[in-house]
Design an enzyme around this catalytic site. Sequence first.
Site, PDB file in Angstrom:
ATOM      1  N   ASP A 141       0.863  -1.185   0.000  1.00 14.59           N
ATOM      2  CA  ASP A 141       0.000   0.000   0.000  1.00 14.59           C
ATOM      3  C   ASP A 141       0.895   1.230   0.000  1.00 14.59           C
ATOM      4  O   ASP A 141       1.580   1.509   1.003  1.00 14.59           O
ATOM      5  CB  ASP A 141      -0.892  -0.028   1.243  1.00 14.59           C
ATOM      6  N   HIS A 142       0.888   1.980  -1.104  1.00 14.94           N
ATOM      7  CA  HIS A 142       1.801   3.111  -1.248  1.00 14.94           C
ATOM      8  C   HIS A 142       1.426   4.283  -0.345  1.00 14.94           C
ATOM      9  O   HIS A 142       2.200   5.228  -0.186  1.00 14.94           O
ATOM     10  CB  HIS A 142       1.844   3.565  -2.713  1.00 14.94           C
TER      11      HIS A 142
END
Length: 410
Positions: free
Chosen positions: A379-380
Amino acid sequence: MEVKLHDIGEGMTEADINCFLVKPGDAVKADDPLVEVQTDKMTAEIPAPRAGIIKEFKVQPGDTVSVGTTILILESAGQDSREQEEEEEEEEVTYAAAYDLQHEPAKSFMAFKGKRVLASPFTRKIARENGIEIESIRGTGPAGRVMDEDIYQHMASAQNMPPQAEQTEVSSKQISSSAENGIIPFRGRRKQIAKKMAQSLYSIPHCTHFEEIDVTELISFRNELKNLNQNISATAFFLKALSICLKDFPVFNAELHEGKEEIHLLSEHHIGIAVDTKEGLIVPVIKNAESKTIREIHAEMKKVSEKAMENKLSVKEISGGTFTISNVGPLGGSFGATPIIQHPQTALVSFHKTKKMPVVTNDDQIVIRSMMNISMSFDHRVADGATAVRFTNRFAELIKNPKMLVLEMV
């Protein structure tokens, strides 16, 4: 009274009706199985909340129904209408109070004077098949819920023997996945997988990092262990190495709570293992991998994988994951893919096919090594690419020198 679909676990919202285990006119006792349903993760039976006679069905096999939907009508035998109404009202209060108590574990369920004991359909089935009155069992779960372990402990105490360590989930009929007239039904686990994958992709900005791992020494080490009659899977080594990496980089064992503007770092490593079954993908969870040895992880993986293939996993065995792995290497696929994160987790690692390849060493020698590609989706919003690279570098270091795992476990 109306028998409704209730939440079997994991916050389910709907289920498919597999088949009815009774027919109109049948007399049933309390806790007799009435209908078999299929959620996205498991097959379960809905039991009779009381004794009575089956009046009519309100849904049909193959229907997808929401939690709270009336499944069938159960009539009481030998009661006048007023008595029946009062009893049903009392049962409704019992169910409501039980639900409230589930959300307040500090309160003792033993103080509640309702008719029903909190327990899952499967737990009731264990008690029923072993001739145990579940009302006589003191529950150790939240709000006094009777757990499977409580039944086994009661049986062990009665027989003066150790409690059964390994539980067996109900074996029930499978929804057929065969295509008829070129049409495959889009329901059950396949439908739920689709919904969860869409939720993950829409809500999580995925970023995928690819890495190449030298597994030559791991293969050699495993062969040494085999000569000592210790056959440990490579995935068990991978899982333990990942747990060590999660300790070093806890941001990948986390959950983002956007509403609170907080990232919760989780200290316990509950690692899910994606298993490919005839019914679709399912992810049993190895709990507390950080405190388990490689041998313990291997044994637990073997057990839950077998139960997954037989559709016998309990809700407890498929819930609570904080990180996920997928080993597609045995199926092929050399170059990797973009695995989809299990919402609300932060990351997932996929292992791909191992191939022998020529590799140039630091002293410019060409040697043959066993190389494996991995894909790490993250998850950036929670982590950056540089952190993912450091994570996989640490993993590569441990796998390239597997005996280092022993030092890290001290």
